[in-house]
Design a protein around this motif. Structure first.
Motif, short mmCIF file in Angstrom:
data_model
loop_
_atom_site.label_atom_id
_atom_site.label_comp_id
_atom_site.label_asym_id
_atom_site.label_seq_id
_atom_site.Cartn_x
_atom_site.Cartn_y
_atom_site.Cartn_z
N UNK A 176 0.84 -1.20 0.00
CA UNK A 176 0.00 0.00 0.00
C UNK A 176 0.88 1.25 0.00
N UNK A 177 0.36 2.28 -0.65
CA UNK A 177 1.03 3.59 -0.73
C UNK A 177 0.16 4.59 0.01
N UNK A 178 0.67 5.11 1.12
CA UNK A 178 -0.10 6.07 1.92
C UNK A 178 -1.51 5.56 2.22
N UNK A 179 -1.63 4.27 2.50
CA UNK A 179 -2.91 3.68 2.87
C UNK A 179 -3.73 3.15 1.71
N UNK A 180 -3.33 3.45 0.47
CA UNK A 180 -4.05 2.94 -0.70
C UNK A 180 -3.41 1.64 -1.16
N UNK A 181 -4.25 0.61 -1.32
CA UNK A 181 -3.75 -0.74 -1.58
C UNK A 181 -3.50 -0.95 -3.06
N UNK A 182 -2.31 -1.40 -3.38
CA UNK A 182 -1.94 -1.68 -4.75
C UNK A 182 -2.75 -2.87 -5.27
#
Length: 744
Positions: A176-182
């Motif tokens: 995840x990037x800053x809480x957003x899941x890849x």
């Protein structure tokens, strides 16, 4: 073994930098982070690397989620490490990246199981080396979080790792990037805007430069060109904008420069070259160095050269109207201000660069040191003369090994223990060999003494005992071997040099080594077997036992703290547990695993106390270094009242030395041991043609009164060194002296 694993995992890639970006959205699907997509019995999209005998396969009976997990398992033979690797499909906009995953283990020993993640080039890395999973465990969840620097990141890779023996299952990975899941959420992709310098690819496959036979005059002229090339790189406003690939501009001017018939022709080439980059606007805010500057630019070479007065005037005009804005090739790292040599390419596609690129490597390195090494004045050689000295060596290097060796020699001339060939020295490492004696030897009382066995099972074959000292290797005296190796071991002082030589002196490409040695007063001779390093439980400088606490109370109510395995959560417990002891010993004969100067320092300070100040470079006036204000440690009203003794030696380097400085500032403290490695200050990375990578101490480290620490190290108040008799008796004489000081 952890050092070996780290070397395999931190693989330097050619950096790609930029200053601006366009943003598009990504929604990466079907990444196979749960190992559900299997092709020919292997998880699709995954690769593996490592050293030793392992097998990797899919297991459908032991899973955390879904139908499959992946297994890494050691087999009979040599077990060093195995890693599974997945490359993140894009470079993402964000502040941090988080890797989560589930691990199950069976009989993991001589190492650990864990997750790992690396952001290239050398931006961030974690392989759970200090918190890996051992033994037999059921499914557990783990995570790694690293800071993102998308403008500097060409590559992000992650996966699972098994070090040593045993079996591990891996499942249910998530990025995840800053809480957003890849793979689930839309995430902004970072796309840099290219500078003109980035788009220039003309010499990507070689410089095509042919050098004539070198004379003293032609070498002097190439020295002059190298000075001018580096001067313009860091001062000329148009070059600073990234409008020119400055590496390739060298290759464009070199043919004309080399063909000049005399000094007048040479000067005309330089004049035309400078004019190519346009007239420089008048600088209204260029300031001279303040009188208080520790180091000031030295441009006396311009006036002292045999250049025409016209060319001298042009160079002086560039300096007087030098760049005052961002520079494509040099910045300062945020919050620390050590040099960040941006947009430098390693040209890893050419391990043995052609003569033009080899000269470029010398020009790059010499100028980086000339303008941005805070300790340039501490080299034993006059750095002003080094460029000319090395031109023949770089041009005449006949193969990859000779190129690596001459590069290592000039790096060693900087006299900085941080410096070395940390990547790209493959031929040197191959020359040194991968077979080692099964015991560790160190220089004690100026003798090469056996201090420990890596593997006890080889003790009978080697004959040597702990405390024996070696006088000859393959018929050569230890002293003569050290003399021959000294120039290839970058170091701030002799203690650090001997430390590093001792780690290599008993290695070879051969399977055995003839030793003459002294044991219990008797002169003996024996041919010992050398063992592949993958079969040895090797450690570089000191052992770390992560299964033990970092603190304890010794006999006599004396507290003991080792920083080798200290954790952030230990600091509070240390203060509670050791507050009523008679004295505390802090052992920094290691590299601290957590940052202790402030978290632990306040516990000992009776009042706010300054302990260090720094020197920082000024990219707006290259070559200038000025002092920061002193750094202060605050105090705890309930501060510790007992005695404090800090243990150091040549294994105390960088953060260890900085930490020792902090505790040295405590009123009731003593430094005990021997001189440290003499290399402090946040490191700056340097990339050179041929895939070479080195470092320097990037800021100057001084005591508040202005006393230098580089090369000198932290000098003990009480000097105590191990003795051969102490080694034989398994005594820690430095620790014994610390106890004595507290009791007395």
């Amino acid at each position: 073994m952890k050092v070996l694993v780290l070397n395999f995992l931190i693989i330097l890639l050619i950096p790609i930098y930029g200053c601006a970006q366009n943003v598009t959205k990504a929604n990466d699907k079907n990444l196979n982070l749960d190992f559900e997509n299997i092709q020919n019995g292997y998880p699709a999209g995954w690769t593996e690397f490592g050293e030793g005998d392992y097998k990797v396969y899919i297991d459908s009976s032991q899973v955390k989620m879904g139908k499959n997990s992946v297994v890494m398992e050691s087999t009979e033979g040599n077990n060093v490490f195995k890693a599974l690797e997945f490359k993140v499909p894009n470079n993402y906009q964000g502040k941090s990246i988080l890797l989560k995953g589930s691990i199950k283990t069976e009989d993991v020993k001589d190492g650990y199981a864990g997750l790992w993640m690396r952001i290239d080039p050398q931006i961030a890395f974690d392989n759970m080396g200090n918190r890996g999973v051992k033994g037999t465990t059921n499914w557990q969840d783990f995570e790694i979080k690293l800071p993102l620097k998308p403008e500097k990141t060409p590559n992000i890779v992650f996966g699972g790792i098994l070090v040593g023996k045993g079996k591990m299952w891996l499942d249910n990975l998530q990025i995840s990037i800053d809480g957003k899941i890849l793979g689930k959420d839309e995430i902004d992709i970072y796309e840099k805007e290219l500078f003109p310098a980035d788009k220039d690819k003309e010499f990507d496959n070689g410089s095509n430069i042919t050098f004539p036979k070198m004379t003293d005059e032609s070498v002097s002229n190439l020295e002059l060109l190298g000075r001018i090339w580096g001067f313009m790189k860091y001062h000329h406003p148009e070059i600073a904008k990234g409008n020119y690939n400055w590496d390739y501009e060298l290759f464009r001017v070199l043919p004309q420069f080399l063909n000049a018939k005399n000094n007048q022709g040479r000067d005309q080439v330089i004049k035309t070259w400078i004019e190519k980059y346009g007239k420089i606007p008048t600088c209204t805010n260029c300031k001279p160095s303040p009188e208080s500057a520790v180091l000031k630019p030295d441009l006396s070479w311009i006036q002292n050269s045999n250049l025409s007065s016209e060319v001298k005037a042009m160079l002086n005009d560039i300096y007087n109207n030098r760049n005052q804005n961002e520079n494509y090739y040099i910045k300062l790292h945020p919050n620390v201000s050590n040099p960040d040599f941006t947009n430098e390419k390693a040209y890893s596609n050419m391990p043995y660069p052609d003569a033009g690129f080899r000269l470029l490597a010398l020009y790059k390195y010499w100028n980086m040191m000339n303008y941005f090494n805070p300790n340039k004045h501490l080299t034993e050689k006059d750095w002003d003369k080094v460029l000319k000295e090395y031109i023949p060596g770089f041009l005449n290097a006949k193969n990859e090994l000779e190129y690596e060796l001459v590069a290592l020699q000039i790096i060693a001339d900087v006299k900085d223990t941080h410096a070395n060939l940390w990547s790209g020295g493959d031929k040197i490492q191959a020359l040194r060999g991968k077979n080692f004696a099964p015991f560790k030897a160190e220089f004690i009382e100026d003798k090469l003494v056996v201090v420990d066995y890596y593997n006890l099972e080889y003790a009978d074959q080697t004959k040597l005992k702990v405390g024996d000292y070696i006088t000859h290797i393959n018929g050569n005296k230890i002293e003569s071997i050290v003399d021959s190796l000294e120039r290839y071991y970058p170091s701030s002082n002799s203690s650090a040099m001997l430390r590093d030589i001792s780690a290599d002196i008993l290695r070879s490409t051969d399977s055995s080594m003839k030793l003459k040695y002294v044991s219990d007063g008797k002169k003996l001779e024996h041919e010992i077997p050398l063992i592949d390093r993958g079969k040895l439980k090797m450690y570089y400088m000191y052992k770390v036992n992560n299964d033990e606490k970092s603190y304890k109370i010794m006999d006599g109510n004396i507290g003991y703290i080792t920083l080798a395995n200290i954790k952030n959560e230990d600091f509070i417990m240390i203060k509670k547990t050791l507050k009523d002891t008679k004295g505390i010993i802090i052992d920094i004969r290691n590299y601290p695993s957590s940052f202790a100067p402030f978290a632990l320092g306040t516990f000992f300070m009776s009042k706010p106390t300054s302990f260090v100040k720094f020197t920082f470079p000024n990219p707006k006036n290259p070559g200038e270094f000025t002092f920061s204000n002193p750094v202060t440690i605050q105090h705890d009203p309930m501060y510790y009242k007992g005695k404090l003794v800090i243990l150091v030696n040549e294994k105390s380097q960088s953060q260890a030395e900085y930490t020792a400085m902090a505790f040295k500032a405590v009123n009731n403290s003593k430094i005990v041991g021997s001189t440290t490695a003499g290399a402090d200050g946040n490191v700056s990375e340097i990339l050179l043609p041929g895939g070479l990578r080195t470092l320097i101490s990037g800021i100057g480290i001084y005591y508040p009164d202005g006393t230098e620490t580089q090369r000198i190290g932290i000098v003990p108040d009480v000097i105590v060194k191990p003795t051969i008799e102490g080694i034989k008796a398994n005594r820690d004489e430095v620790l014994e002296k610390a106890v004595e000081l507290i009791n007395n």
